[in-house]
Design an enzyme around this catalytic site. Structure first.
Site, mmCIF file in Angstrom:
data_model
loop_
_atom_site.group_PDB
_atom_site.id
_atom_site.type_symbol
_atom_site.label_atom_id
_atom_site.label_comp_id
_atom_site.label_asym_id
_atom_site.label_seq_id
_atom_site.Cartn_x
_atom_site.Cartn_y
_atom_site.Cartn_z
ATOM 1 N N HIS A 185 35.228 40.797 40.914
ATOM 2 C CA HIS A 185 36.553 40.318 41.275
ATOM 3 C C HIS A 185 36.526 39.453 42.534
ATOM 4 O O HIS A 185 37.523 38.795 42.863
ATOM 5 C CB HIS A 185 37.492 41.510 41.481
ATOM 6 C CG HIS A 185 38.918 41.211 41.130
ATOM 7 N ND1 HIS A 185 39.372 39.940 40.849
ATOM 8 C CD2 HIS A 185 40.019 42.014 41.020
ATOM 9 C CE1 HIS A 185 40.663 39.979 40.582
ATOM 10 N NE2 HIS A 185 41.076 41.224 40.680
ATOM 11 N N ASP A 208 38.899 35.833 39.011
ATOM 12 C CA ASP A 208 40.253 36.385 39.047
ATOM 13 C C ASP A 208 40.605 37.000 37.692
ATOM 14 O O ASP A 208 39.940 36.735 36.683
ATOM 15 C CB ASP A 208 41.266 35.283 39.384
ATOM 16 C CG ASP A 208 41.107 34.773 40.807
ATOM 17 O OD1 ASP A 208 40.687 35.574 41.675
ATOM 18 O OD2 ASP A 208 41.386 33.589 41.045
#
Length: 500
Positions: free
Chosen positions: A471, A475
């Site tokens: 992450h 995204d």
């Protein structure tokens, strides 16, 4: 005649190193390529081999000194001094007639692969005094990634084992000696020094830490007992201290998790304790490092495999007849992932410090379970390959992975990984990233389930898909888009042909 021992090339942007350890002292006999000392830079540890055989003369750069590239470390006296070590074993062979002694052939550690500097001797298939044929397997070495078999370099009698089972050896170490003359009588005396190797291996823990590591621990007030050494024989290196200093809070609780719960004497008698293989230790370390470093998140979707299954059923016989390889589902998934990675390139990228490195190619890692543990052979430029080329590469690398025949180069450089837990019956899982990659796709079991299709309930072969991603770089929108594109390509494989 004397030969100079100088600092080798240390690598790009590295201009100096610290002399960490000398393995030889002045007056010691050395063989060509035998390790003389170990240098330590701010990035790597570098071993310095002897450029010639002879006797180690003056040591110019002592342990703890900082030296530049090409600096003089020591000198080696060749010629007369070199003859003494070679002549020393002669008395041991005196029990046999000179004509029967034969030629002594050293059994050396074979090439282990890029970035692999040591291995553990896991199994000897032959004992001292055994007759061996040329290329017959003598022993098996185990690195943190692959198992390496060591063949006999010549026919004869195994006269000496210098590295017993369990010993850790470097990439240029001697494992044993073969008497190519076939004289068993000469082999027995030669085997006498072998037990002396055991104390050396056992005493491996009692080694001197790198000088820079000692200095840094003193500066930061770190107890050496709380630092896990990664150097030779557990030697603490500078980078080990830095790791301990960066995460002291994380390092401190670790010992608390180690003690076992109380075990009764009856239960203990029925237990079996087996030392973890180097491969298993590395798998454990890399998986935990991935969790500690990356911000791993997993997104899920499901795919209707009807069209893939129909296409495979229709063409599998013709495919195998023409290409000589079976048409499986892995080529569909590989093609679908390559297609999706073009649209969402961050899933095919990696973080390097404060930079993001985007890969304009796909080196696809295909996770494979083996008796030794999980390995991930890499199919290079998979985005440029046909279905047949992908299936052929997967079949070939999978077989050699199970046989422990993969080279180091074949398991390095992957940009994305596919893991198929469905072959073992897994219905749903969250795969862990394969660092430094930013994405891994988990495939699962195909299972018939009732689905609503155009307002009607139909039975369809469904598979859950899982994408674990970093992450920090990917995204949620990118991760979901990637998985949707994979789903669309698999549910309508014609999209792959039209690049849609």
């Amino acid at each position: 005649m004397s030969t100079e021992v100088r600092v080798p090339t240390l690598g790009e942007s590295v201009t100096e190193a610290t002399v960490a350890t000398w393995f030889k002292k002045p007056g010691d006999a050395v063989a060509v390529d035998e390790m003389l000392c170990e240098l330590e830079t701010d990035k790597v540890t570098v071993e310095v081999p002897a450029p010639a055989a002879g006797t180690l003369g003056e040591i110019v750069a002592a342990e703890g000194e900082t030296v530049g590239v090409d600096a003089l470390l020591a000198t080696i006296s060749e010629g007369a001094g070199a003859a003494a070590p070679a002549a020393a074993p002669a008395p041991a062979a005196a029990a046999a007639p000179a004509s029967d002694a034969g030629e002594a052939v050293d059994v050396m550690v074979p090439t282990l692969g890029e970035s692999v500097s040591e291995a553990t001797v896991s199994t000897w298939f032959k004992a001292v005094g055994d007759t061996v044929a040329q290329d017959e397997m003598l022993c098996e070495l185990e690195t943190d990634k692959v198992s390496v078999e060591v063949p006999a370099p010549a026919a004869g009698v195994l006269a000496e084992i210098t590295a017993p089972e369990g010993a850790t050896v470097d990439a240029s170490a001697k494992l044993g000696v073969i008497s190519s003359g076939g004289a068993v009588v000469a082999a027995a005396p030669a085997a006498a020094p072998a037990p002396a190797a055991a104390p050396a291996a056992a005493g491996g823990k009692d080694v001197e830490n790198a000088p820079s590591a000692n200095k840094l621990m003193a500066e930061k007030g770190i107890d050496p007992a709380n630092v896990q050494g990664s150097g030779r024989d557990g030697r603490i290196m500078k980078e080990d201290v830095l790791k301990a200093a960066i995460a002291p809070a994380a390092a401190a609780p670790a010992p608390a998790a180690a003690p076992r719960a109380p075990v009764s004497a009856d239960d203990a008698a029925r237990e079996e304790r087996v030392k973890m293989t180097r491969l298993r230790q590395t798998i454990a370390k890399r998986l935990k490092d991935a969790q500690n470093t990356a911000a791993i998140l997993t997104t899920y979707n499901e795919v209707d495999m009807t069209e893939c299954m129909n296409l495979r059923k229709q063409y599998k016989d013709q495919f195998e007849k023409k290409h000589g390889v079976r048409l499986g589902f892995m080529s569909f998934f590989t093609k679908a992932c390559c297609h999706a990675l073009k649209e969402v390139p961050e899933v095919n990228a990696e973080i390097d410090g404060t930079d993001i490195v985007y890969k304009n190619f796909v080196h696809m890692g295909i996770a494979a379970g083996t008796p030794q543990g999980l390995v991930v052979p890499v199919i290079r430029d998979a985005d440029k390959m046909s279905f047949a080329e992908i299936e052929g590469a997967i079949a070939e690398k999978g077989k050699r992975a199970r046989d422990g025949k993969l080279s180091m180069a074949e398991m390095q450089g992957g940009t994305f990984t596919i893991s198929n837990g469905g072959v073992y019956g897994s219905l749903m899982s969250s795969p862990i990233l394969n660092p430094p990659q930013s994405g891994i796709l988990g495939m699962h079991k195909i299972q018939d389930r009732p689905m609503v299709i155009n307002g009607e309930i139909k039975i369809r072969p469904m598979m859950y898909l899982a994408l674990s991603y970093d992450h920090r770089i990917v995204d949620g929108k990118g991760a979901v888009t990637f998985l949707v594109r994979v789903k669309e390509a698999l549910e309508d494989p014609r999209r792959l042909l039209m690049d849609l």
